[in-house]
Design a protein around this motif. Structure first.
Motif, PDB file in Angstrom:
ATOM      1  N   GLY A   1      22.352  11.172 -29.444  1.00 53.17           N
ATOM      2  CA  GLY A   1      21.135  11.157 -28.634  1.00 53.17           C
ATOM      3  C   GLY A   1      20.256   9.973 -28.958  1.00 53.17           C
ATOM      4  N   GLY A   2      20.799   9.009 -29.701  1.00 54.44           N
ATOM      5  CA  GLY A   2      20.021   7.860 -30.140  1.00 54.44           C
ATOM      6  C   GLY A   2      19.500   8.080 -31.550  1.00 54.44           C
ATOM      7  N   PRO A   3      19.110   7.003 -32.245  1.00 49.97           N
ATOM      8  CA  PRO A   3      18.690   7.118 -33.645  1.00 49.97           C
ATOM      9  C   PRO A   3      17.450   7.985 -33.847  1.00 49.97           C
ATOM     10  N   GLY A   4      16.588   8.107 -32.835  1.00 47.18           N
ATOM     11  CA  GLY A   4      15.380   8.903 -32.992  1.00 47.18           C
ATOM     12  C   GLY A   4      15.613  10.390 -33.055  1.00 47.18           C
ATOM     13  N   ARG A   5      16.820  10.830 -32.764  1.00 47.42           N
ATOM     14  CA  ARG A   5      17.121  12.264 -32.789  1.00 47.42           C
ATOM     15  C   ARG A   5      18.179  12.608 -33.846  1.00 47.42           C
ATOM     16  N   ALA A   6      18.438  11.685 -34.762  1.00 40.75           N
ATOM     17  CA  ALA A   6      19.470  11.876 -35.778  1.00 40.75           C
ATOM     18  C   ALA A   6      18.933  12.678 -36.964  1.00 40.75           C
ATOM     19  N   MET A   7      19.823  13.001 -37.889  1.00 44.25           N
ATOM     20  CA  MET A   7      19.476  13.742 -39.103  1.00 44.25           C
ATOM     21  C   MET A   7      20.110  13.067 -40.317  1.00 44.25           C
ATOM     22  N   LYS A   8      19.823  13.593 -41.492  1.00 43.59           N
ATOM     23  CA  LYS A   8      20.286  12.989 -42.735  1.00 43.59           C
ATOM     24  C   LYS A   8      21.681  13.482 -43.105  1.00 43.59           C
ATOM     25  N   GLY A   9      22.548  12.533 -43.449  1.00 41.30           N
ATOM     26  CA  GLY A   9      23.858  12.840 -44.006  1.00 41.30           C
ATOM     27  C   GLY A   9      23.847  12.602 -45.508  1.00 41.30           C
ATOM     28  N   GLY A  10      25.032  12.451 -46.098  1.00 42.74           N
ATOM     29  CA  GLY A  10      25.084  12.219 -47.536  1.00 42.74           C
ATOM     30  C   GLY A  10      26.484  12.366 -48.097  1.00 42.74           C
TER      31      GLY A  10
ATOM     32  N   LEU B   1      27.903  16.074 -24.435  1.00 37.18           N
ATOM     33  CA  LEU B   1      29.091  15.398 -23.925  1.00 37.18           C
ATOM     34  C   LEU B   1      29.485  15.947 -22.557  1.00 37.18           C
ATOM     35  N   ARG B   2      29.502  17.251 -22.418  1.00 38.37           N
ATOM     36  CA  ARG B   2      29.888  17.871 -21.151  1.00 38.37           C
ATOM     37  C   ARG B   2      28.827  17.671 -20.067  1.00 38.37           C
ATOM     38  N   ALA B   3      27.591  17.388 -20.504  1.00 33.92           N
ATOM     39  CA  ALA B   3      26.523  17.118 -19.543  1.00 33.92           C
ATOM     40  C   ALA B   3      26.402  15.631 -19.229  1.00 33.92           C
ATOM     41  N   ASP B   4      27.325  14.835 -19.760  1.00 33.87           N
ATOM     42  CA  ASP B   4      27.318  13.381 -19.574  1.00 33.87           C
ATOM     43  C   ASP B   4      25.991  12.786 -20.029  1.00 33.87           C
ATOM     44  N   ALA B   5      25.503  13.276 -21.186  1.00 34.27           N
ATOM     45  CA  ALA B   5      24.200  12.844 -21.693  1.00 34.27           C
ATOM     46  C   ALA B   5      24.319  12.204 -23.066  1.00 34.27           C
ATOM     47  N   ILE B   6      25.475  11.613 -23.365  1.00 35.32           N
ATOM     48  CA  ILE B   6      25.727  11.011 -24.674  1.00 35.32           C
ATOM     49  C   ILE B   6      25.261   9.556 -24.692  1.00 35.32           C
ATOM     50  N   ASP B   7      24.565   9.187 -25.767  1.00 40.00           N
ATOM     51  CA  ASP B   7      24.248   7.790 -26.042  1.00 40.00           C
ATOM     52  C   ASP B   7      25.405   7.226 -26.854  1.00 40.00           C
ATOM     53  N   PRO B   8      26.172   6.277 -26.309  1.00 39.91           N
ATOM     54  CA  PRO B   8      27.358   5.794 -27.031  1.00 39.91           C
ATOM     55  C   PRO B   8      27.044   5.064 -28.318  1.00 39.91           C
ATOM     56  N   GLY B   9      25.809   4.605 -28.489  1.00 40.74           N
ATOM     57  CA  GLY B   9      25.439   3.918 -29.721  1.00 40.74           C
ATOM     58  C   GLY B   9      25.991   2.510 -29.800  1.00 40.74           C
ATOM     59  N   ARG B  10      25.640   1.832 -30.866  1.00 37.58           N
ATOM     60  CA  ARG B  10      26.104   0.462 -31.080  1.00 37.58           C
ATOM     61  C   ARG B  10      27.312   0.481 -31.996  1.00 37.58           C
TER      62      ARG B  10
END
Length: 373
Positions: free
Chosen positions: A202-211, A264-273
């Motif tokens: 959904g773009g970097p503004g909607r991401a979360m922390k990994g690790g 993905l099924r709603a065709d609402a994916i941000d493919p990212g860089r």
């Protein structure tokens, strides 16, 4: 049939809610000040497991986390040498010495594996590990010197924090190697996972922390298979046991999980860089394997990515898995069994990475969300 003994190492992180409990009706719990205080991320002592990758005898793990920006490196030492293989997938890998691990090549063993943040700059951490090992006369024996064999893989975290010029160097590798032990493996915001993020469909503004996450299984026969992973994926983290999202892309208000599969099924994916993500890891076993067999194990371990990350192996990822075999378990083993277990512990390690992570400004963690009463 041999039965697995996972003890406590595969139990949910004590500070997290049940898997997927945050999928709907979730809200942020921690204050902005608390998130800001977590920027310089060191692992919570609770985010350690009794063994993880070090359940395989002869393996040491060390992390070094930079203080200036969330990034760092993780070093897996096998000073006595281990047969190694690798399988690289996704469209944007950053690696070192992977060609050497092809089964047709002359050198059959490695002495360390390095996972690092910092994009391609982070590959320099492997030079520091080479220095550490060379000073201890560890390496491939040539006529004039012992040359340490140190493959490496990196992930992209340059956008986390304020200064992308801060990244792992050779000194990072030295420090991580110096801290490597056979003891509990720290998880969460440490080493290569310090700047890792997840859920960027959904773009970097909607991401979360990994690790960082790790897991292991020991069969009654004495066979051990373990995994360690730095999770910096485009996709969401899915608990394979429930099919529910543990952490990933959030809704537009940032308070709940959107579920990348739904987007993905709603065709609402941000493919990212391309190139700004990547999940990298190591699976290890005490089985006696050839280099060709170790390569098969690395290939099969990628099933763990597919089970626990949605979507996985995208053109924006550079996913890579190294496989190590120490050979201390001399009894014959089924390659299918080792590979299947490698996929299982890899998936578990990925889920643990999401649950062990701590939120930083702009990137809440799974533990920061809970279901409304």
């Amino acid at each position: 049939m041999a039965t697995p003994d996972r003890r406590s190492i595969n139990q949910p992180h004590p500070r997290t809610s049940p898997a997927g409990g945050a999928q709907t009706g979730c809200r942020l719990l921690v204050a902005t000040a608390a998130l800001a205080g977590a920027l310089m991320t060191h692992s919570d002592p609770a985010a350690q497991v009794p063994a993880g990758l070090t359940a395989v005898a002869g393996i040491k793990v060390g992390h070094h986390t930079l203080a200036e920006r969330p990034t760092g490196c993780t070093v897996i030492l096998v000073e006595a040498g281990a047969v190694a293989g690798v399988d690289v997938r996704g469209g944007a890998p950053g690696t070192r010495e992977t060609d050497l691990l092809h089964p047709t090549k002359t050198v059959q063993e490695v002495h360390a594996v390095v996972l690092a943040g910092g994009s391609a700059f982070g590959l320099d951490a492997a030079s520091g590990v080479m220095q550490y090992l060379a000073e201890r006369d560890i390496g491939y024996d040539t006529r004039v010197a012992r040359v340490p064999i140190v493959p490496a893989a990196i992930l992209f975290d340059l956008g986390i924090g304020d200064d992308p010029t801060i990244r792992p160097t050779a000194d990072c590798g030295v420090r991580a190697a110096e801290q490597a032990t056979t003891g509990p493996v720290a998880e969460g915001n440490v080493g290569a996972g310090a700047g890792a993020t997840i859920g960027k469909t959904g773009g970097p503004g909607r991401a979360m922390k990994g690790g960082i996450g790790t897991s292991a299984v020991t069969l009654s026969s004495g066979l051990v298979v373990a995994a360690l992973v730095a999770v910096n994926a485009v996709g969401d983290i899915i608990d394979p046991a429930t099919g529910q999202v543990v952490a990933g892309v959030r809704t537009e208000d940032g308070r709940s999980l959107a579920d990348a599969r739904t987007l993905l099924r709603a065709d609402a994916i941000d493919p990212g860089r391309p190139g700004e993500n990547t999940t990298i890891g190591v699976v290890a076993t005490n089985a006696r394997l050839t280099q060709a067999q170790a390569t098969v194990i690395a290939q099969m371990a990628h099933d763990g990515f597919a089970r626990a990350i949605a979507p996985a192996h995208t053109p924006s990822d550079g996913d890579a898995i190294f496989a190590l075999a120490t050979g201390e378990h001399v009894a014959p083993v089924s390659l299918s069994t080792v590979g299947a277990l490698a996929a299982e512990v890899m998936a578990e390690a990925i889920v643990r990475a999401a649950r062990a992570a701590t939120g930083i400004p702009g990137y809440p963690a799974a533990r920061d969300l809970r279901a409304d009463p």
